[in-house]
Design a protein around this motif. Structure first.
Motif, PDB file in Angstrom:
ATOM      1  N   SER A 232       0.783  -1.332  -0.086  1.00  0.00           N
ATOM      2  CA  SER A 232       0.135   0.008  -0.087  1.00  0.00           C
ATOM      3  C   SER A 232       0.933   1.521  -0.076  1.00  0.00           C
ATOM      4  O   SER A 232       2.057   1.318   0.453  1.00  0.00           O
ATOM      5  CB  SER A 232      -0.996   0.145   1.094  1.00  0.00           C
ATOM      6  OG  SER A 232       0.062  -0.034   2.387  1.00  0.00           O
ATOM      7  N   ALA A 233       0.180   2.313  -0.309  1.00  0.00           N
ATOM      8  CA  ALA A 233       1.217   3.482  -0.636  1.00  0.00           C
ATOM      9  C   ALA A 233       1.293   4.184   0.898  1.00  0.00           C
ATOM     10  O   ALA A 233       0.547   3.955   1.751  1.00  0.00           O
ATOM     11  CB  ALA A 233       0.311   4.674  -1.377  1.00  0.00           C
ATOM     12  N   PRO A 234       2.391   4.720   1.281  1.00  0.00           N
ATOM     13  CA  PRO A 234       2.667   5.399   2.605  1.00  0.00           C
ATOM     14  C   PRO A 234       1.587   6.403   2.716  1.00  0.00           C
ATOM     15  O   PRO A 234       0.877   7.285   1.649  1.00  0.00           O
ATOM     16  CB  PRO A 234       3.979   6.334   2.102  1.00  0.00           C
ATOM     17  CG  PRO A 234       4.515   5.325   1.266  1.00  0.00           C
ATOM     18  CD  PRO A 234       3.391   5.016   0.197  1.00  0.00           C
ATOM     19  N   PRO A 235       1.434   6.868   3.898  1.00  0.00           N
ATOM     20  CA  PRO A 235       0.300   8.077   4.261  1.00  0.00           C
ATOM     21  C   PRO A 235       0.799   9.362   3.752  1.00  0.00           C
ATOM     22  O   PRO A 235       1.890   9.635   3.518  1.00  0.00           O
ATOM     23  CB  PRO A 235       0.023   7.880   5.666  1.00  0.00           C
ATOM     24  CG  PRO A 235       1.276   7.404   6.037  1.00  0.00           C
ATOM     25  CD  PRO A 235       1.789   6.177   4.996  1.00  0.00           C
ATOM     26  N   GLN A 236      -0.363  10.079   3.573  1.00  0.00           N
ATOM     27  CA  GLN A 236       0.208  11.729   3.031  1.00  0.00           C
ATOM     28  C   GLN A 236       1.406  12.222   3.933  1.00  0.00           C
ATOM     29  O   GLN A 236       2.180  12.952   3.529  1.00  0.00           O
ATOM     30  CB  GLN A 236      -0.869  12.390   2.735  1.00  0.00           C
ATOM     31  CG  GLN A 236      -1.807  11.934   1.439  1.00  0.00           C
ATOM     32  CD  GLN A 236      -1.050  12.038   0.385  1.00  0.00           C
ATOM     33  OE1 GLN A 236      -0.127  12.912   0.036  1.00  0.00           O
ATOM     34  NE2 GLN A 236      -1.276  11.156  -0.503  1.00  0.00           N
ATOM     35  N   ARG A 237       0.981  12.071   5.077  1.00  0.00           N
ATOM     36  CA  ARG A 237       1.545  12.814   6.409  1.00  0.00           C
ATOM     37  C   ARG A 237       2.290  11.715   7.191  1.00  0.00           C
ATOM     38  O   ARG A 237       1.678  10.734   7.661  1.00  0.00           O
ATOM     39  CB  ARG A 237       0.747  13.709   7.201  1.00  0.00           C
ATOM     40  CG  ARG A 237       0.369  14.896   6.274  1.00  0.00           C
ATOM     41  CD  ARG A 237      -0.554  15.775   7.160  1.00  0.00           C
ATOM     42  NE  ARG A 237      -1.185  17.124   6.507  1.00  0.00           N
ATOM     43  CZ  ARG A 237      -0.526  18.124   6.016  1.00  0.00           C
ATOM     44  NH1 ARG A 237       0.716  18.230   6.645  1.00  0.00           N
ATOM     45  NH2 ARG A 237      -0.973  18.987   5.406  1.00  0.00           N
ATOM     46  N   PRO A 238       3.692  11.988   7.695  1.00  0.00           N
ATOM     47  CA  PRO A 238       4.138  11.026   8.600  1.00  0.00           C
ATOM     48  C   PRO A 238       3.973  11.329   9.989  1.00  0.00           C
ATOM     49  O   PRO A 238       3.041  12.265  10.344  1.00  0.00           O
ATOM     50  CB  PRO A 238       5.559  11.631   8.519  1.00  0.00           C
ATOM     51  CG  PRO A 238       5.689  12.877   8.082  1.00  0.00           C
ATOM     52  CD  PRO A 238       4.344  12.898   7.001  1.00  0.00           C
ATOM     53  N   ARG A 239       4.034  10.389  10.970  1.00  0.00           N
ATOM     54  CA  ARG A 239       3.726  10.569  12.149  1.00  0.00           C
ATOM     55  C   ARG A 239       5.006  11.467  12.920  1.00  0.00           C
ATOM     56  O   ARG A 239       5.916  11.885  12.502  1.00  0.00           O
ATOM     57  CB  ARG A 239       3.955   9.269  12.961  1.00  0.00           C
ATOM     58  CG  ARG A 239       3.101   8.154  12.607  1.00  0.00           C
ATOM     59  CD  ARG A 239       3.540   6.843  13.102  1.00  0.00           C
ATOM     60  NE  ARG A 239       3.406   6.724  14.452  1.00  0.00           N
ATOM     61  CZ  ARG A 239       3.953   5.850  15.229  1.00  0.00           C
ATOM     62  NH1 ARG A 239       4.514   4.745  14.635  1.00  0.00           N
ATOM     63  NH2 ARG A 239       3.838   5.701  16.592  1.00  0.00           N
ATOM     64  N   ASN A 240       4.093  12.238  13.750  1.00  0.00           N
ATOM     65  CA  ASN A 240       4.964  13.327  14.792  1.00  0.00           C
ATOM     66  C   ASN A 240       5.217  12.961  16.176  1.00  0.00           C
ATOM     67  O   ASN A 240       4.102  12.605  16.744  1.00  0.00           O
ATOM     68  CB  ASN A 240       4.186  14.853  14.717  1.00  0.00           C
ATOM     69  CG  ASN A 240       5.193  15.876  15.151  1.00  0.00           C
ATOM     70  OD1 ASN A 240       6.222  15.699  15.181  1.00  0.00           O
ATOM     71  ND2 ASN A 240       4.478  16.662  15.832  1.00  0.00           N
ATOM     72  N   LEU A 241       6.242  12.508  16.365  1.00  0.00           N
ATOM     73  CA  LEU A 241       6.573  12.239  17.889  1.00  0.00           C
ATOM     74  C   LEU A 241       7.527  12.862  18.525  1.00  0.00           C
ATOM     75  O   LEU A 241       8.809  12.681  18.344  1.00  0.00           O
ATOM     76  CB  LEU A 241       7.281  10.657  17.559  1.00  0.00           C
ATOM     77  CG  LEU A 241       6.219   9.518  17.000  1.00  0.00           C
ATOM     78  CD1 LEU A 241       6.968   8.233  16.806  1.00  0.00           C
ATOM     79  CD2 LEU A 241       5.011   9.539  17.693  1.00  0.00           C
ATOM     80  N   PRO A 242       7.313  13.969  19.317  1.00  0.00           N
ATOM     81  CA  PRO A 242       8.236  15.157  19.637  1.00  0.00           C
ATOM     82  C   PRO A 242       8.715  14.410  20.820  1.00  0.00           C
ATOM     83  O   PRO A 242       9.810  14.986  21.571  1.00  0.00           O
ATOM     84  CB  PRO A 242       7.373  16.288  20.199  1.00  0.00           C
ATOM     85  CG  PRO A 242       5.860  15.562  20.100  1.00  0.00           C
ATOM     86  CD  PRO A 242       5.872  14.579  19.122  1.00  0.00           C
ATOM     87  N   HIS A 243       8.224  13.411  21.538  1.00  0.00           N
ATOM     88  CA  HIS A 243       8.718  12.814  22.702  1.00  0.00           C
ATOM     89  C   HIS A 243       8.988  11.586  22.548  1.00  0.00           C
ATOM     90  O   HIS A 243       8.831  10.524  23.549  1.00  0.00           O
ATOM     91  CB  HIS A 243       7.668  12.982  24.000  1.00  0.00           C
ATOM     92  CG  HIS A 243       7.131  14.500  24.250  1.00  0.00           C
ATOM     93  ND1 HIS A 243       7.817  15.392  24.784  1.00  0.00           N
ATOM     94  CD2 HIS A 243       5.810  14.882  24.252  1.00  0.00           C
ATOM     95  CE1 HIS A 243       7.065  16.506  24.751  1.00  0.00           C
ATOM     96  NE2 HIS A 243       5.889  16.147  24.253  1.00  0.00           N
TER      97      HIS A 243
END
Length: 484
Positions: free
Chosen positions: A261-272
């Motif tokens: 499947s294609a990657p999502p449009q936006r990546p995950r944001n993990l500041p912590h």
């Protein structure tokens, strides 16, 4: 005969041992609940520790049901958790650790000793019960240490569960990507063969010179060679997936999807992400449990440094003599009964326990330092895997959004010019070759994104092997001289 007092003491000691032993039992789940919670949290899946024929039958039926449909990343993980016997061996090791823990919680067995000496004038019979008082006194502390060591073994089993789950997911992603790459190159090979056939016909009529014919054949042979390599890669990746899932025989006919499947449009944001990794990593939890056990062991050494063995014994002795009475000329038997106790104590003349204390202290300090280093590495691995994940997402999106889009325009314009007889067939063939290589690179970039996403999840939960690998440059990019 043995005195009633001796029998009373024997019964009391045995009853106390039985009472203490009844407190140590085996857990119904064999201690697998830690691994179960980890599998549900990270994968949303359960596993079965095989302990009966019913468990074997359930696993077999469930695996057969899952294999009737094309595999997904989730179903591949579920099959691995159910069917991989290496994971079952890890649960068997956990069962051994549980048995050791239960044994450590039991009081020492009392020793019953009998001896009989006989001679021409009589015989002696002695009975004794010996109990290790030190082992009884330290039983609560030893039980706590055994609990901590068993807890570490539970985390070990959880780590093996997560390791297998992530390995199965990676193997699935690589197998599907290799299959998709093979399909893309097969289509490119068919297009190259069609163009090559046209070029040969043009060469036969004299409309194409030998140089262009040679270039055409070279391009077609290159695509065919890459297709052969892709087929070998797809076969090898499929075998790797079969090993991770524990499949053999008829089970090897499992189905795979044609593409990732294609990657999502936006990546995950993990500041912590660092704090989350330190709080959740199962390998750090293992180290914590080991340190607790070592700390309690060190305290136990301090408490018993001067007493290594202390046994209390109680018993009775019957002595019988049968001399001949000179007055009557008859044999008369005389019995003497003795009762008492004794103790055995090691005297610390040469070793006052300092060596044991120093050994325990240094072992504990070493474990603390190792845990600190593990925490540093966990933070670094979390940061690195997150950067890899973000770059992999950016590369996959760029190849799809920019490079392939531009190549589509080039292909359409080249075909339009060829139909308008503005260019010959060779630019058309060269464009088809380049498009095949770029599509292959895009497939690899998509695969690298999903593997980076899996590595990111593993960096947060552990274990930490195979983390932080940079996105793989497409095997076709080097041939083009590209360095994305």
């Amino acid at each position: 005969m043995i005195s009633p007092a001796f029998l009373t003491r024997l019964a009391t000691t045995g009853g106390l041992s039985l009472l203490l032993a009844s407190c140590a039992t085996f857990a119904p789940d064999g201690g697998t609940h830690v691994a179960t919670e980890a599998a549900r949290r990270e994968f949303g899946k359960d596993f079965v520790a095989l302990r009966s024929e019913a468990d074997d039958a359930f696993v077999k039926s469930r695996v057969e049901l899952l294999l009737k449909h094309p595999l997904t990343a989730d179903s591949a993980v579920e099959i691995a958790l159910l069917n991989n016997r290496g994971l079952q061996a890890a649960f068997n090791r956990l069962g051994v650790a549980e048995a050791i823990m239960t044994r450590e919680k039991l009081p020492p067995n009392p020793t019953i000793a009998f001896s009989r000496l006989a001679g021409p004038l009589g015989y002696e019979m002695e009975g004794a019960v010996v109990a290790n008082i030190l082992a009884l006194a330290t039983l609560p502390a030893r039980a706590e240490i055994a609990d901590d060591r068993f807890r570490a073994a539970q985390y070990d089993a959880a780590a093996e569960t997560l390791r297998l789950g992530y390995a199965a997911r990676r193997a699935f992603l690589r197998a599907v990507a290799a299959r998709e790459l093979m399909g893309s190159l097969a289509e490119a090979s068919r297009s190259a063969d069609a163009v090559a056939a046209t070029a040969r016909r043009l060469g036969e009529t004299g409309a194409m010179n030998r140089l262009d014919q040679a270039k055409d054949q070279l391009s077609s042979a290159e695509v065919a060679t890459r297709l052969a390599s892709a087929r070998l890669l797809a076969s090898n990746e499929r075998e790797r997936l079969a090993r991770a899932l524990g499949l053999w025989g008829k089970e090897l006919d499992f189905l795979l999807p044609n593409a990732l499947s294609a990657p999502p449009q936006r990546p995950r944001n993990l500041p912590h992400i660092e704090e989350e990794a330190v709080g959740r990593r199962v390998d750090l939890q293992i180290a914590h449990a080991e340190i607790r056990a070592l700390a309690k062991t060190l305290g136990l050494i301090e408490a018993t440094r001067f007493v290594n063995l202390f046994e209390l014994s109680g018993g009775a002795m019957i002595k019988s003599e049968s001399p001949i009475n000179p007055e009557t000329g008859r044999t008369e038997t005389t019995r003497f009964r003795f009762a008492g106790g004794g103790a055995a104590l090691e005297i610390p003349i040469f070793d006052f326990g300092e060596t044991r204390v120093r050994e325990g202290e240094q072992t504990w300090r070493g474990a603390v330092n190792a845990l600190t280093q593990k925490a540093v590495e966990a933070r670094s691995q979390a940061r690195q895997s997150y950067r890899t994940y973000r770059y992999a997402h950016e590369i996959a999106q760029f190849r799809k959004r920019e490079i392939l889009a531009l190549q589509t325009i080039v292909s359409e314009e080249t075909l339009r010019r060829y139909n308008g007889m503005l260019v010959d067939v060779f630019p058309l063939l060269e464009n088809a070759r380049k498009r095949a290589l770029l599509e292959a690179a895009a497939i690899e970039a998509k695969r690298d994104y999903w593997i980076a996403e899996t590595d990111l999840r593993a960096a947060i939960s552990g274990p930490a092997e195979a983390l932080g690998a940079a996105p793989v440059v497409g095997m076709n990019s080097e041939a083009e001289g590209e360095r994305p």
